[in-house]
Design a protein around this motif. Structure first.
Motif, short mmCIF file in Angstrom:
data_model
loop_
_atom_site.label_atom_id
_atom_site.label_comp_id
_atom_site.label_asym_id
_atom_site.label_seq_id
_atom_site.Cartn_x
_atom_site.Cartn_y
_atom_site.Cartn_z
N ARG A 1 -7.44 -0.26 -7.01
CA ARG A 1 -6.13 0.06 -6.20
C ARG A 1 -5.26 1.03 -7.05
O ARG A 1 -4.93 0.70 -8.01
CB ARG A 1 -5.61 -1.27 -5.97
CG ARG A 1 -4.68 -1.35 -4.76
CD ARG A 1 -4.36 -2.42 -4.20
NE ARG A 1 -3.14 -2.42 -3.03
CZ ARG A 1 -3.42 -2.27 -1.79
NH1 ARG A 1 -4.42 -2.35 -1.23
NH2 ARG A 1 -2.30 -2.43 -0.91
N SER B 1 -1.35 2.04 -6.23
CA SER B 1 -0.28 1.74 -5.02
C SER B 1 1.04 1.93 -5.88
O SER B 1 1.16 1.59 -6.89
CB SER B 1 -0.39 0.57 -4.53
OG SER B 1 0.56 0.39 -3.32
N ARG C 1 1.25 -9.06 8.61
CA ARG C 1 0.83 -7.71 8.00
C ARG C 1 -0.35 -7.90 7.20
O ARG C 1 -0.24 -8.25 5.98
CB ARG C 1 2.08 -6.90 7.48
CG ARG C 1 2.87 -6.39 8.40
CD ARG C 1 3.89 -5.52 7.68
NE ARG C 1 3.23 -4.46 6.81
CZ ARG C 1 3.69 -3.34 6.39
NH1 ARG C 1 5.01 -3.32 6.30
NH2 ARG C 1 3.02 -2.62 5.60
N GLY D 1 0.95 -1.27 -0.07
CA GLY D 1 -0.12 -0.19 0.07
C GLY D 1 0.91 1.20 -0.04
O GLY D 1 0.23 2.36 0.52
N ASP E 1 -2.11 -5.84 5.55
CA ASP E 1 -2.28 -5.11 4.43
C ASP E 1 -1.35 -5.27 3.39
O ASP E 1 -1.28 -4.66 2.23
CB ASP E 1 -1.85 -3.38 4.83
CG ASP E 1 -0.61 -3.46 5.61
OD1 ASP E 1 0.20 -4.23 5.91
OD2 ASP E 1 0.26 -2.38 5.34
#
Length: 207
Positions: free
Chosen positions: A55, A57, A82, A19, A84
C-alpha cells in the motif's frame, strides 16, 4: 527551546488511513476529521507518507491530550461507515487490514516523534501574515527553527527579530523528538516556510 504551547502530556495516538494519495488530500482529511470527530483542544494532527509493498498512502495521525479524549474519538471512528478507512488506537484496529497497518505506522511515527508533518498543532491559528521568529516560537508548539542552506552556529537559530512570511501555511515536522520548522530566505531579509502553499493549499473553506 521548548515552546510554552508544547504538549508533553500527550500520550494517546490514533492513526487513520483513508487512502489519501497526496498531501493536499491528507490535509483535507484532517480538516474533515477535526469536524467529524470533535477533536479536543491541544490535539496535534500530522500527515505521514507511508510506502509499503502492499500500500502507498498519505496517512494521518492524531495525538490526543489524554486517554479519555482518545477513547471518545475512537468511539466516533468505530461508528464511521467508510469501508476504505483503516484506523488504530494502541492494539485496537478498525476497518480494512492494509489500511489499518498503514495507520499503525503513522501513529507509531508520531508517538516516537520521529516523523510526521504537523497540520494542526497548538498556536497554528496565529500564524497568519507576517510574524517574527520569536513570536512564532512563543505562540506555537514549534520548538526549533532551521534555515535551509544555513547551518546553525552553536545550535542557535535565526535572529529572533527576523520576520517570517507565513503565507498562512506553516507545516513543521517532527525531527529527533522536536517539532521543527524549515524556513528559507525570502525577499527583504525575511524568511518563509520551505513548503509553499502550492500544491497543498489547505482548506480555506474549513477555516
Amino acid at each position: 527551546m521548548t515552546a510554552p504551547h508544547d504538549v508533553p502530556g500527550v500520550r494517546s495516538f490514533i492513526g487513520v488511513d483513508a487512502g489519501s494519495a497526496n498531501l493536499r488530500e491528507a490535509d483535507h482529511l484532517i480538516r474533515d476529521l477535526l469536524d467529524h470527530l470533535a477533536l479536543a483542544p491541544g490535539t496535534v494532527a500530522c500527515t505521514h507518507l507511508i510506502r509499503t509493498d502492499e500500500r502507498r498512502s498519505t496517512a494521518v495521525s492524531f495525538a490526543l491530550p489524554d486517554a479519555a479524549a482518545a477513547e471518545a474519538v475512537w468511539e466516533r471512528i468505530a461508528g464511521w461507515e467508510r469501508p476504505d478507512v483503516g484506523a488504530v488506537l494502541g492494539e485496537r484496529s478498525y476497518g480494512a487490514q492494509q489500511a489499518a497497518r498503514t495507520a499503525a505506522s503513522a501513529a507509531a511515527e508520531h508517538a516516537r516523534r520521529s516523523g510526521g508533518r504537523a497540520v494542526v498543532y497548538p498556536g497554528v491559528e496565529r500564524l497568519t501574515g507576517t510574524v517574527s521568529v520569536a513570536d512564532l516560537l512563543a505562540w506555537t508548539a514549534v520548538d526549533r527553527i532551521t534555515v535551509v542552506g544555513a547551518p546553525m552556529a552553536d545550535g542557535q537559530g535565526p535572529d529572533p527579530a527576523t520576520p517570517v512570511l507565513t503565507r498562512d501555511h506553516v507545516r513543521p515536522e517532527w525531527r529527533d523528538g522536536r517539532l521543527t520548522l524549515a524556513l528559507m530566505p525570502a525577499a527583504g531579509g525575511a524568511l518563509a516556510p520551505f513548503e509553499v502553499p502550492n500544491p497543498t493549499p489547505c482548506c480555506a473553506d474549513h477555516a
